[in-house]
Scaffold this active site. Sequence first.
Site, PDB file in Angstrom:
ATOM      1  N   GLU A 174      52.913  47.156 104.473  1.00 23.38           N
ATOM      2  CA  GLU A 174      54.369  47.122 104.598  1.00 23.38           C
ATOM      3  C   GLU A 174      54.915  45.780 104.102  1.00 23.38           C
ATOM      4  O   GLU A 174      55.897  45.715 103.366  1.00 23.38           O
ATOM      5  CB  GLU A 174      54.738  47.344 106.069  1.00 23.38           C
ATOM      6  N   GLY A 215      62.781  48.137 113.410  1.00 23.26           N
ATOM      7  CA  GLY A 215      63.062  48.394 114.811  1.00 23.26           C
ATOM      8  C   GLY A 215      61.852  48.080 115.688  1.00 23.26           C
ATOM      9  O   GLY A 215      62.001  47.623 116.819  1.00 23.26           O
ATOM     10  N   ALA A 216      60.642  48.320 115.141  1.00 26.11           N
ATOM     11  CA  ALA A 216      59.448  48.137 115.971  1.00 26.11           C
ATOM     12  C   ALA A 216      58.502  47.052 115.464  1.00 26.11           C
ATOM     13  O   ALA A 216      57.640  46.596 116.212  1.00 26.11           O
ATOM     14  CB  ALA A 216      58.701  49.460 116.104  1.00 26.11           C
ATOM     15  N   SER A 217      58.615  46.659 114.200  1.00 27.73           N
ATOM     16  CA  SER A 217      57.766  45.549 113.731  1.00 27.73           C
ATOM     17  C   SER A 217      58.551  44.696 112.750  1.00 27.73           C
ATOM     18  O   SER A 217      59.610  45.090 112.251  1.00 27.73           O
ATOM     19  CB  SER A 217      56.485  46.080 113.077  1.00 27.73           C
ATOM     20  N   THR A 218      58.006  43.518 112.506  1.00 25.33           N
ATOM     21  CA  THR A 218      58.649  42.613 111.553  1.00 25.33           C
ATOM     22  C   THR A 218      57.572  41.984 110.675  1.00 25.33           C
ATOM     23  O   THR A 218      56.463  41.722 111.148  1.00 25.33           O
ATOM     24  CB  THR A 218      59.512  41.554 112.270  1.00 25.33           C
ATOM     25  N   GLN A 219      57.886  41.776 109.397  1.00 21.81           N
ATOM     26  CA  GLN A 219      56.900  41.265 108.443  1.00 21.81           C
ATOM     27  C   GLN A 219      57.393  39.976 107.788  1.00 21.81           C
ATOM     28  O   GLN A 219      58.584  39.854 107.490  1.00 21.81           O
ATOM     29  CB  GLN A 219      56.630  42.277 107.318  1.00 21.81           C
TER      30      GLN A 219
END
Length: 508
Positions: A174, A215-219
């Site tokens: 991602e 909403g649920a993860s960040t990169q």
Amino acid sequence: MDEPKAAKQKKTWHKKVIIFLGALFVLGVISLVAIAVVQNKPLPKNIKYGIVLDAGSSHTSVYIYEWPAEKENDTGVVQQINECKVEGNGISSYGHEPLKAGLSLQKCMNKARQVIPEKQQRETPVYLGATAGMRLLRLTNATMAEEVLSSVENTLRSFPFDFQGARIITGQEEGAYGWITINYLLGNFIQDSGWFKYIPNFKPTETSGALDLGGASTQITFESKREIESQENSLHFRLYGKSYDIYTHSFLCYGKDQALRLQIANSIKDATDSILLDPCFNSGYRRNASTNDLYSSPCISKLRIPTAPSTLDIRGTGNYQLCKRNVQAIFNRTHCTYSHCSFNGVFQPSLDGTFGAFSAYYFVMNFLNLTNEQMSLDKVKETVERHCSRPWDEVKKDFPKIKEKYLSEYCFSGTYILNLLEYGYGFSSENWNDIRFLGKIKDSDAGWTLGYMLNLTNMIPAELPYSPPLSHAGYTGLMVFFSILLVCIILTCWLSFRKPKCLHKGII
Ligand SMILES: Nc1ccn([C@@H]2O[C@H](COP(=O)(O)OP(=O)(O)OP(=O)(O)O)[C@@H](O)[C@H]2O)c(=O)n1
Ligand SMILES: [Ca+2]
């Protein structure tokens, strides 16, 4: 005085030669121009299409891309022509009724049938990539996750496209595909071609880092000149003849919806009754939340308090400073086994270069009018603080068209973004302006989907495809110019060295 007959005849003969040569010259020039025009006539457009479904934790979007077939391996030729937002929540919310996950995609896929010409549908690839919502569902219940995936697969197979697979992509992918997308769209891979590389001191274009907040993860992903100390954060790419060493990390549970849950769950520790005063919502705002639902996320399970009331009555107090304190509590910065960490013991080299921040970074900062590239970090903080202190009634009155779910969370989201960037990743007032908040780049959404498709269709070559230093038009133009020049030189030389008698003084 009468001209002698022989001289008169010679003069006529010379005149004929000159006329003949002149005509030949004009004919030559006309032919060259005609060849150039015919050669440069644009070929009939042969367009290809591709479809990518971004099955995110909060929603699914169907993106349609197009590109000219003959330029497939050039940079920056693929563009988004349509986005369809699927109604309802993300596919991971259908764990208990998986069939509905597939059904939810029908409308947008029918739309794709209208957009893509019928005769090209069979050869149009369709990919579905699911992100953090499905990663979390797989952690809670792997069977449910499988059922949801096969439901969406069945739906996608029922359309007349070339279905290529539906899978949960990793956080690393991602991050990587988001980085490829923005650098492809910004034209940062073009640098080493053409004449530019021969210019002394020519500096190849630097790539831009990618910051994606879901909403649920960040990169966070960027090209790093320093050693990448942990294997799982390191990527190596060879694109268009250049090697890239990339740092990437995906924080599961640190997307903005899961972070809000973490913040709320942390505050319950102090809750004696069902009323929870929350500084991250505007004063006067109220919402009920079921603790069962809150604790159902694997991100929160460790924070479960068995004695917690079944329903929480959350009441906003709109206090930025207190909200900031609560938000900072979800970042653990106490341990690090590397030379440098971001948070939760995760390795991160020091920040390098510029960054493009998209998804929720953009939605939130755009709402708060904070996407201006010149704005200082202090000014940004001031604006978020001011927004948090506004009564909910007033906010709602000013933005009647914005969904209440989004609107009610902008105080939390703004505070969270500031903390994630500053306290989490280490941005400061010095490099704040290296961050660009991007929604779209040249009409295409910034996000991982385009990079994913480019990779799966092998549209990004490892080596630079051979391209002549001049474009075809430039080449033909130069050919015509030099041919004319050459003919002129030859004519001039011929006229001056073998001057025909007719040009001699006294004859003409
Ligand atoms: N105009 C909008 C649109 C979305 N959001 C919020 O932005 C967050 C992230 O949205 P998105 O990037 O679409 O996340 P997903 O892709 O669904 O999540 P993930 O990538 O983690 O799977 C969500 O909390 C959503 O509620 C928002 O505040 N304002
Ligand atoms: Ca996303």
